[in-house]
Design a protein around this motif. Structure first.
Motif, PDB file in Angstrom:
ATOM      1  N   UNK A  41       0.822  -1.198   0.000  1.00 58.24           N
ATOM      2  CA  UNK A  41       0.000   0.000   0.000  1.00 58.24           C
ATOM      3  C   UNK A  41       0.863   1.257   0.000  1.00 58.24           C
ATOM      4  N   UNK A  42       0.483   2.246  -0.804  1.00 55.88           N
ATOM      5  CA  UNK A  42       1.259   3.483  -0.900  1.00 55.88           C
ATOM      6  C   UNK A  42       0.997   4.422   0.272  1.00 55.88           C
ATOM      7  N   UNK A  43      -0.184   4.341   0.860  1.00 60.50           N
ATOM      8  CA  UNK A  43      -0.532   5.243   1.958  1.00 60.50           C
ATOM      9  C   UNK A  43      -1.661   4.638   2.778  1.00 60.50           C
ATOM     10  N   UNK A  44      -1.986   5.301   3.875  1.00 61.90           N
ATOM     11  CA  UNK A  44      -3.022   4.785   4.771  1.00 61.90           C
ATOM     12  C   UNK A  44      -4.395   4.773   4.125  1.00 61.90           C
ATOM     13  N   UNK A  45      -4.642   5.692   3.192  1.00 63.07           N
ATOM     14  CA  UNK A  45      -5.944   5.737   2.528  1.00 63.07           C
ATOM     15  C   UNK A  45      -6.171   4.490   1.694  1.00 63.07           C
ATOM     16  N   UNK A  46      -5.107   3.972   1.065  1.00 64.86           N
ATOM     17  CA  UNK A  46      -5.251   2.752   0.274  1.00 64.86           C
ATOM     18  C   UNK A  46      -5.515   1.552   1.174  1.00 64.86           C
ATOM     19  N   UNK A  47      -4.855   1.510   2.327  1.00 61.39           N
ATOM     20  CA  UNK A  47      -5.136   0.427   3.273  1.00 61.39           C
ATOM     21  C   UNK A  47      -6.577   0.524   3.762  1.00 61.39           C
ATOM     22  N   UNK A  48      -7.038   1.744   4.011  1.00 64.98           N
ATOM     23  CA  UNK A  48      -8.426   1.940   4.420  1.00 64.98           C
ATOM     24  C   UNK A  48      -9.393   1.540   3.308  1.00 64.98           C
ATOM     25  N   UNK A  49      -8.984   1.751   2.056  1.00 63.39           N
ATOM     26  CA  UNK A  49      -9.827   1.359   0.927  1.00 63.39           C
ATOM     27  C   UNK A  49     -10.044  -0.148   0.918  1.00 63.39           C
ATOM     28  N   UNK A  70     -17.830  18.047  -1.754  1.00 66.03           N
ATOM     29  CA  UNK A  70     -16.601  18.525  -1.127  1.00 66.03           C
ATOM     30  C   UNK A  70     -16.809  18.581   0.379  1.00 66.03           C
ATOM     31  N   UNK A  71     -16.010  17.828   1.123  1.00 67.80           N
ATOM     32  CA  UNK A  71     -16.155  17.820   2.584  1.00 67.80           C
ATOM     33  C   UNK A  71     -14.894  18.334   3.269  1.00 67.80           C
ATOM     34  N   UNK A  72     -14.231  19.262   2.592  1.00 66.40           N
ATOM     35  CA  UNK A  72     -13.070  19.879   3.213  1.00 66.40           C
ATOM     36  C   UNK A  72     -11.780  19.178   2.846  1.00 66.40           C
ATOM     37  N   UNK A  73     -10.667  19.674   3.322  1.00 66.09           N
ATOM     38  CA  UNK A  73      -9.370  19.056   2.977  1.00 66.09           C
ATOM     39  C   UNK A  73      -9.247  17.662   3.569  1.00 66.09           C
ATOM     40  N   UNK A  74      -8.600  16.778   2.813  1.00 65.84           N
ATOM     41  CA  UNK A  74      -8.363  15.437   3.328  1.00 65.84           C
ATOM     42  C   UNK A  74      -7.306  15.513   4.426  1.00 65.84           C
ATOM     43  N   UNK A  75      -7.436  14.657   5.404  1.00 62.77           N
ATOM     44  CA  UNK A  75      -6.562  14.734   6.568  1.00 62.77           C
ATOM     45  C   UNK A  75      -5.892  13.393   6.834  1.00 62.77           C
ATOM     46  N   UNK A  76      -4.646  13.426   7.275  1.00 61.80           N
ATOM     47  CA  UNK A  76      -3.998  12.166   7.658  1.00 61.80           C
ATOM     48  C   UNK A  76      -4.532  11.682   9.001  1.00 61.80           C
ATOM     49  N   UNK A  77      -4.589  10.391   9.183  1.00 63.53           N
ATOM     50  CA  UNK A  77      -5.010   9.816  10.458  1.00 63.53           C
ATOM     51  C   UNK A  77      -3.795   9.379  11.260  1.00 63.53           C
ATOM     52  N   UNK A  78      -2.856   8.739  10.582  1.00 61.55           N
ATOM     53  CA  UNK A  78      -1.624   8.300  11.225  1.00 61.55           C
ATOM     54  C   UNK A  78      -0.504   9.290  10.904  1.00 61.55           C
ATOM     55  N   UNK A  79       0.445   9.395  11.799  1.00 64.05           N
ATOM     56  CA  UNK A  79       1.624  10.219  11.518  1.00 64.05           C
ATOM     57  C   UNK A  79       2.497   9.502  10.495  1.00 64.05           C
ATOM     58  N   UNK A  80       3.309  10.233   9.739  1.00 62.68           N
ATOM     59  CA  UNK A  80       4.208   9.588   8.768  1.00 62.68           C
ATOM     60  C   UNK A  80       5.087   8.522   9.412  1.00 62.68           C
ATOM     61  N   UNK A  81       5.551   8.795  10.631  1.00 58.19           N
ATOM     62  CA  UNK A  81       6.408   7.826  11.318  1.00 58.19           C
ATOM     63  C   UNK A  81       5.668   6.546  11.673  1.00 58.19           C
ATOM     64  N   UNK A  82       4.404   6.699  12.106  1.00 56.71           N
ATOM     65  CA  UNK A  82       3.597   5.524  12.456  1.00 56.71           C
ATOM     66  C   UNK A  82       3.302   4.685  11.221  1.00 56.71           C
ATOM     67  N   UNK A  83       2.975   5.349  10.101  1.00 51.48           N
ATOM     68  CA  UNK A  83       2.702   4.625   8.856  1.00 51.48           C
ATOM     69  C   UNK A  83       3.947   3.880   8.375  1.00 51.48           C
ATOM     70  N   UNK A  84       5.087   4.515   8.458  1.00 47.27           N
ATOM     71  CA  UNK A  84       6.345   3.883   8.042  1.00 47.27           C
ATOM     72  C   UNK A  84       6.647   2.674   8.914  1.00 47.27           C
ATOM     73  N   UNK A  85       6.459   2.825  10.222  1.00 43.37           N
ATOM     74  CA  UNK A  85       6.704   1.710  11.132  1.00 43.37           C
ATOM     75  C   UNK A  85       5.763   0.545  10.865  1.00 43.37           C
ATOM     76  N   UNK A  86       4.520   0.860  10.508  1.00 43.79           N
ATOM     77  CA  UNK A  86       3.546  -0.192  10.194  1.00 43.79           C
ATOM     78  C   UNK A  86       3.980  -0.982   8.958  1.00 43.79           C
ATOM     79  N   UNK A  87       4.422  -0.291   7.938  1.00 44.39           N
ATOM     80  CA  UNK A  87       4.832  -0.969   6.698  1.00 44.39           C
ATOM     81  C   UNK A  87       6.105  -1.791   6.887  1.00 44.39           C
ATOM     82  N   UNK A  88       6.956  -1.346   7.787  1.00 45.53           N
ATOM     83  CA  UNK A  88       8.240  -2.019   7.960  1.00 45.53           C
ATOM     84  C   UNK A  88       8.217  -3.027   9.092  1.00 45.53           C
ATOM     85  N   UNK A  89       7.131  -3.120   9.807  1.00 41.52           N
ATOM     86  CA  UNK A  89       7.063  -4.013  10.979  1.00 41.52           C
ATOM     87  C   UNK A  89       7.234  -5.461  10.552  1.00 41.52           C
ATOM     88  N   UNK A  90       7.938  -6.208  11.320  1.00 42.34           N
ATOM     89  CA  UNK A  90       8.165  -7.644  11.066  1.00 42.34           C
ATOM     90  C   UNK A  90       7.228  -8.472  11.944  1.00 42.34           C
TER      91      UNK A  90
END
Length: 256
Positions: A114-122, A236-256
């Motif tokens: 997944x490229x980002x959290x939105x794709x995982x949510x999809x 239009x429901x306003x600007x899209x917002x991140x849910x996870x921090x970049x560091x948390x998302x990176x750690x999730x993708x790299x977690x073993x």
């Protein structure tokens, strides 16, 4: 020999005759069963047995961000969070699927792609939509009575056979129309979370580009499904917002 053949034909006709007659009876109404009781009991049995084969990932780096995404999705869409269980399985196969008992299995191999959290949510939203729209349990409930009858007639009551049959029930019950409905509903879930609903289309296109045959793409061409999503209109429901921090998302993708 002729006698044996005749007996075989008679028994075969009797078997299929009885089976055909079972299809004509509303067994749920006849035995005063609620619409859910048979499917729920079968779901409990299959999940308890099949769950043992999953290599669940329970580390905080994985569980906490996934739980956060699921909770945000449920809260934004009026879904009882406690009614859904998302399990992360240590599995390199790029796959996710909804199964009995309102469980969703997400493989670590899919998270890595997944490229980002939105794709995982999809992906999670697509599978959650299958549950909310009744696509999973309805197929099991319709056929559970028939399986019980087959067990009584054939004596084949192995748990492995029951699990395999339940898996077949789920796969066979997911039609192209249901896949489209889950795509659409999943995109709406993203929109309610203030995430880009077009990430549903992007995710389908990602699977297509990788040549991935996952639960999301087994039943229809993902390019066509992506085009279908891009034709949807969202306010239009306003600007899209991140849910996870970049560091948390990176750690999730790299977690073993």
């Amino acid at each position: 020999m002729k006698k044996i053949f005749t007996e075989f034909i008679v028994e075969a006709l009797l078997f299929f005759g009885i089976f055909f007659l079972t299809l004509q009876v509303d067994w749920m109404k006849l035995f005063h069963l609620s619409p859910t009781i048979v499917g729920d009991k079968l779901s409990e049995l299959v999940w308890k047995v099949s769950y043992d084969g999953l290599h669940e990932v329970k580390t905080d780096a994985v569980r906490l961000p996934v739980d956060t995404l699921v909770c945000e999705m449920c809260k934004a869409n009026g879904i009882d969070t406690a009614s859904v269980s998302v399990v992360v399985s240590r599995n390199s196969e790029v796959n996710a699927y909804a199964t009995v008992g309102r469980h969703i299995i997400v493989n670590t191999g899919l998270i890595e792609k997944m490229d980002n959290e939105s794709q995982l949510c999809a992906v999670i939203g697509h599978e959650l939509a299958h549950l909310e729209l009744g696509h999973i349990e309805s197929g099991i409930r319709r056929q559970a009575i028939f399986q019980v009858i087959l067990i009584l007639l054939t004596g084949n009551s192995s748990v492995d056979g029951l699990i395999n049959l339940t898996s077949d029930m789920i796969n066979n019950s997911i039609t192209r129309a249901k896949e489209d409905a889950a795509d659409e509903q999943g995109a709406r879930y993203l929109h309610a979370m203030h995430l880009d609903p077009m990430e549903m289309a992007n995710t389908l296109e990602t699977f297509e580009s990788y040549g991935i045959l996952s639960y999301l793409t087994d039943h229809a061409d993902s390019k066509d499904r992506a085009k279908h999503i891009r034709k949807m209109h969202f306010k239009d429901n306003g600007p899209y917002r991140p849910i996870l921090s970049p560091g948390t998302w990176k750690a999730l993708k790299e977690a073993e």
